[in-house]
Design a protein around this motif. Structure first.
Motif, PDB file in Angstrom:
ATOM      1  N   ILE A 147       0.839  -1.204   0.000  1.00  0.00           N
ATOM      2  CA  ILE A 147       0.000   0.000   0.000  1.00  0.00           C
ATOM      3  C   ILE A 147       0.869   1.248   0.000  1.00  0.00           C
ATOM      4  O   ILE A 147       0.667   2.171  -0.799  1.00  0.00           O
ATOM      5  N   ASP A 148       1.839   1.292   0.898  1.00  0.00           N
ATOM      6  CA  ASP A 148       2.707   2.471   0.996  1.00  0.00           C
ATOM      7  C   ASP A 148       3.480   2.694  -0.294  1.00  0.00           C
ATOM      8  O   ASP A 148       3.656   3.844  -0.737  1.00  0.00           O
ATOM      9  N   TYR A 149       3.934   1.598  -0.908  1.00  0.00           N
ATOM     10  CA  TYR A 149       4.743   1.757  -2.119  1.00  0.00           C
ATOM     11  C   TYR A 149       3.919   2.288  -3.281  1.00  0.00           C
ATOM     12  O   TYR A 149       4.327   3.252  -3.941  1.00  0.00           O
ATOM     13  N   VAL A 150       2.771   1.696  -3.555  1.00  0.00           N
ATOM     14  CA  VAL A 150       2.006   2.142  -4.732  1.00  0.00           C
ATOM     15  C   VAL A 150       1.507   3.575  -4.540  1.00  0.00           C
ATOM     16  O   VAL A 150       1.352   4.318  -5.519  1.00  0.00           O
ATOM     17  N   ARG A 151       1.278   3.978  -3.294  1.00  0.00           N
ATOM     18  CA  ARG A 151       0.813   5.349  -3.055  1.00  0.00           C
ATOM     19  C   ARG A 151       1.926   6.377  -3.241  1.00  0.00           C
ATOM     20  O   ARG A 151       1.636   7.548  -3.484  1.00  0.00           O
ATOM     21  N   SER A 152       3.176   5.941  -3.148  1.00  0.00           N
ATOM     22  CA  SER A 152       4.277   6.911  -3.161  1.00  0.00           C
ATOM     23  C   SER A 152       5.153   6.850  -4.400  1.00  0.00           C
ATOM     24  O   SER A 152       5.886   7.804  -4.683  1.00  0.00           O
ATOM     25  N   CYS A 153       5.090   5.753  -5.180  1.00  0.00           N
ATOM     26  CA  CYS A 153       6.079   5.563  -6.251  1.00  0.00           C
ATOM     27  C   CYS A 153       5.746   6.340  -7.526  1.00  0.00           C
ATOM     28  O   CYS A 153       6.616   6.532  -8.378  1.00  0.00           O
ATOM     29  N   GLY A 154       4.485   6.741  -7.699  1.00  0.00           N
ATOM     30  CA  GLY A 154       4.114   7.491  -8.890  1.00  0.00           C
ATOM     31  C   GLY A 154       3.314   6.710  -9.910  1.00  0.00           C
ATOM     32  O   GLY A 154       2.867   7.279 -10.920  1.00  0.00           O
ATOM     33  N   ILE A 155       3.101   5.428  -9.676  1.00  0.00           N
ATOM     34  CA  ILE A 155       2.326   4.616 -10.613  1.00  0.00           C
ATOM     35  C   ILE A 155       0.837   4.935 -10.492  1.00  0.00           C
ATOM     36  O   ILE A 155       0.362   5.358  -9.434  1.00  0.00           O
ATOM     37  N   ASP A 156       0.089   4.756 -11.562  1.00  0.00           N
ATOM     38  CA  ASP A 156      -1.369   4.833 -11.490  1.00  0.00           C
ATOM     39  C   ASP A 156      -1.872   3.610 -10.733  1.00  0.00           C
ATOM     40  O   ASP A 156      -1.415   2.488 -10.979  1.00  0.00           O
ATOM     41  N   TYR A 157      -2.848   3.823  -9.845  1.00  0.00           N
ATOM     42  CA  TYR A 157      -3.294   2.698  -9.024  1.00  0.00           C
ATOM     43  C   TYR A 157      -4.716   2.908  -8.551  1.00  0.00           C
ATOM     44  O   TYR A 157      -5.267   4.011  -8.593  1.00  0.00           O
ATOM     45  N   GLU A 158      -5.293   1.804  -8.089  1.00  0.00           N
ATOM     46  CA  GLU A 158      -6.581   1.843  -7.412  1.00  0.00           C
ATOM     47  C   GLU A 158      -6.591   0.789  -6.321  1.00  0.00           C
ATOM     48  O   GLU A 158      -5.905  -0.222  -6.408  1.00  0.00           O
ATOM     49  N   PHE A 159      -7.370   1.053  -5.280  1.00  0.00           N
ATOM     50  CA  PHE A 159      -7.709   0.049  -4.283  1.00  0.00           C
ATOM     51  C   PHE A 159      -9.169  -0.327  -4.489  1.00  0.00           C
ATOM     52  O   PHE A 159      -9.973   0.488  -4.951  1.00  0.00           O
ATOM     53  N   ARG A 160      -9.529  -1.568  -4.127  1.00  0.00           N
ATOM     54  CA  ARG A 160     -10.901  -2.001  -4.356  1.00  0.00           C
ATOM     55  C   ARG A 160     -11.279  -3.077  -3.344  1.00  0.00           C
ATOM     56  O   ARG A 160     -10.436  -3.862  -2.910  1.00  0.00           O
ATOM     57  N   THR A 161     -12.553  -3.082  -2.986  1.00  0.00           N
ATOM     58  CA  THR A 161     -13.078  -4.050  -2.027  1.00  0.00           C
ATOM     59  C   THR A 161     -14.370  -4.641  -2.565  1.00  0.00           C
ATOM     60  O   THR A 161     -15.287  -3.900  -2.929  1.00  0.00           O
ATOM     61  N   THR A 162     -14.428  -5.966  -2.652  1.00  0.00           N
ATOM     62  CA  THR A 162     -15.678  -6.650  -2.964  1.00  0.00           C
ATOM     63  C   THR A 162     -16.466  -6.772  -1.662  1.00  0.00           C
ATOM     64  O   THR A 162     -15.973  -7.331  -0.681  1.00  0.00           O
ATOM     65  N   VAL A 163     -17.681  -6.221  -1.668  1.00  0.00           N
ATOM     66  CA  VAL A 163     -18.434  -6.053  -0.420  1.00  0.00           C
ATOM     67  C   VAL A 163     -19.507  -7.134  -0.296  1.00  0.00           C
ATOM     68  O   VAL A 163     -20.336  -7.315  -1.200  1.00  0.00           O
ATOM     69  N   ILE A 164     -19.488  -7.843   0.832  1.00  0.00           N
ATOM     70  CA  ILE A 164     -20.386  -8.967   1.084  1.00  0.00           C
ATOM     71  C   ILE A 164     -21.065  -8.751   2.433  1.00  0.00           C
ATOM     72  O   ILE A 164     -20.410  -8.378   3.416  1.00  0.00           O
ATOM     73  N   LYS A 165     -22.342  -9.011   2.498  1.00  0.00           N
ATOM     74  CA  LYS A 165     -23.113  -8.754   3.714  1.00  0.00           C
ATOM     75  C   LYS A 165     -22.552  -9.507   4.909  1.00  0.00           C
ATOM     76  O   LYS A 165     -22.491  -8.975   6.029  1.00  0.00           O
ATOM     77  N   GLU A 166     -22.135 -10.753   4.711  1.00  0.00           N
ATOM     78  CA  GLU A 166     -21.650 -11.566   5.825  1.00  0.00           C
ATOM     79  C   GLU A 166     -20.272 -11.145   6.338  1.00  0.00           C
ATOM     80  O   GLU A 166     -19.868 -11.557   7.432  1.00  0.00           O
ATOM     81  N   TYR A 167     -19.536 -10.346   5.560  1.00  0.00           N
ATOM     82  CA  TYR A 167     -18.175  -9.994   5.940  1.00  0.00           C
ATOM     83  C   TYR A 167     -17.948  -8.502   6.173  1.00  0.00           C
ATOM     84  O   TYR A 167     -17.005  -8.131   6.871  1.00  0.00           O
ATOM     85  N   HIS A 168     -18.769  -7.660   5.573  1.00  0.00           N
ATOM     86  CA  HIS A 168     -18.501  -6.227   5.614  1.00  0.00           C
ATOM     87  C   HIS A 168     -19.687  -5.449   6.184  1.00  0.00           C
ATOM     88  O   HIS A 168     -20.802  -5.564   5.671  1.00  0.00           O
ATOM     89  N   THR A 169     -19.398  -4.656   7.193  1.00  0.00           N
ATOM     90  CA  THR A 169     -20.381  -3.731   7.751  1.00  0.00           C
ATOM     91  C   THR A 169     -20.020  -2.319   7.303  1.00  0.00           C
ATOM     92  O   THR A 169     -18.892  -2.063   6.846  1.00  0.00           O
ATOM     93  N   PRO A 170     -20.940  -1.375   7.426  1.00  0.00           N
ATOM     94  CA  PRO A 170     -20.581   0.020   7.129  1.00  0.00           C
ATOM     95  C   PRO A 170     -19.367   0.486   7.933  1.00  0.00           C
ATOM     96  O   PRO A 170     -18.540   1.250   7.427  1.00  0.00           O
ATOM     97  N   GLU A 171     -19.250   0.008   9.167  1.00  0.00           N
ATOM     98  CA  GLU A 171     -18.117   0.401  10.004  1.00  0.00           C
ATOM     99  C   GLU A 171     -16.798  -0.144   9.448  1.00  0.00           C
ATOM    100  O   GLU A 171     -15.753   0.520   9.556  1.00  0.00           O
ATOM    101  N   ASP A 172     -16.841  -1.330   8.846  1.00  0.00           N
ATOM    102  CA  ASP A 172     -15.630  -1.874   8.217  1.00  0.00           C
ATOM    103  C   ASP A 172     -15.156  -0.988   7.072  1.00  0.00           C
ATOM    104  O   ASP A 172     -13.958  -0.740   6.916  1.00  0.00           O
ATOM    105  N   ILE A 173     -16.085  -0.534   6.257  1.00  0.00           N
ATOM    106  CA  ILE A 173     -15.713   0.324   5.124  1.00  0.00           C
ATOM    107  C   ILE A 173     -15.149   1.648   5.614  1.00  0.00           C
ATOM    108  O   ILE A 173     -14.165   2.170   5.071  1.00  0.00           O
ATOM    109  N   GLU A 174     -15.744   2.194   6.665  1.00  0.00           N
ATOM    110  CA  GLU A 174     -15.202   3.426   7.243  1.00  0.00           C
ATOM    111  C   GLU A 174     -13.789   3.197   7.778  1.00  0.00           C
ATOM    112  O   GLU A 174     -12.912   4.067   7.636  1.00  0.00           O
ATOM    113  N   SER A 175     -13.559   2.029   8.381  1.00  0.00           N
ATOM    114  CA  SER A 175     -12.224   1.704   8.886  1.00  0.00           C
ATOM    115  C   SER A 175     -11.215   1.597   7.743  1.00  0.00           C
ATOM    116  O   SER A 175     -10.072   2.069   7.858  1.00  0.00           O
TER     117      SER A 175
END
Length: 229
Positions: A147-175
């Motif tokens: 995470i630290d490297y892709v944010r600082s090295c200059g490359i184009d990037y994205e982070f992504r999360t597949t969201v599932i009711k059994e695993y992810h709460t709104p509080e998890d996404i905020e975290s």
């Protein structure tokens, strides 16, 4: 290297480009909801592709195909991938790498050798719930280095999360938003069950809930988007 899938043309896998997608077998995670479980386990594959087959196809589509997406499984675990990517780059294609972030040195070496142009990194969940969502014990330190490297090295990037009711709460996404605060792009992806995944019987959140989740972290990123709704 075992190549378990090859999508010749995609308008979705590499943002802004017409791409081909190469699916590399094998992964160190066992995410219950993984829709590429056959690739992860290297079983029940309908066809195994060779590098030569793919290179031959790309030669014929030069000028039409703009980029190649390497995905999996987890492609950074493949020792032969550097040479394959190098061949593709020498043909003039852009390269996108999909990764779970477990191998920061691969990302660093590939970028410093000018072999990759875009990184899409899966963020499985909040730190506290990462291992259960991955299905195995993990080293968060390696993920955080990626995470630290892709944010600082200059490359184009994205982070992504597949969201599932059994695993992810709104509080998890905020975290997750607080964890990745001041990053570039973040996408929430709607879960869609596939018959080949490790665990079935999971459920998506409603579109309304996904939109609320995205809104809750919009100030943590330059751009927040939704996919699959």
């Amino acid at each position: 290297m075992t190549i378990g899938g090859f999508l010749k043309t995609s308008l979705l896998d590499y943002p802004g480009h017409i791409a081909s997608t190469v699916f590399i077998c094998g992964c160190n995670y066992r995410c219950p909801y993984c829709h590429n479980a056959d690739l992860v386990a290297g079983k029940n594959l309908t066809k195994i592709y060779t590098q030569a087959e793919i290179i031959d196809y790309l030669k014929k589509r030069s000028g039409i195909i703009e980029g190649i997406c390497f995905t999996g499984g987890e492609p950074t675990l493949c020792k032969d991938l550097f040479s394959f990517i190098s061949d593709v780059k020498n043909m003039g294609f852009l390269v996108k790498l999909d990764t779970n972030g477990c191998n920061p040195m691969f990302i660093k070496n590939a970028y410093e050798r000018k072999l990759i142009d875009y990184v899409a990194m899966d963020i499985k969940n909040s730190k506290e719930k990462y291992a259960p969502t991955c299905g195995v014990p993990i080293h968060l330190s390696n993920l955080e280095r990626s995470i630290d490297y892709v944010r600082s090295c200059g490359i184009d990037y994205e982070f992504r999360t597949t969201v599932i009711k059994e695993y992810h709460t709104p509080e998890d996404i905020e975290s997750i938003g607080q964890w990745l605060n001041k990053s570039s792009q973040y996408y929430l992806q709607q879960y869609v069950e596939q018959p080949t995944q490790f665990k079935t019987g999971l459920h998506p959140h409603s579109e309304e809930t996904l939109k609320a989740m995205a809104d809750s972290v919009k100030d943590c990123f330059d751009h927040v988007g939704l996919r699959g709704i």
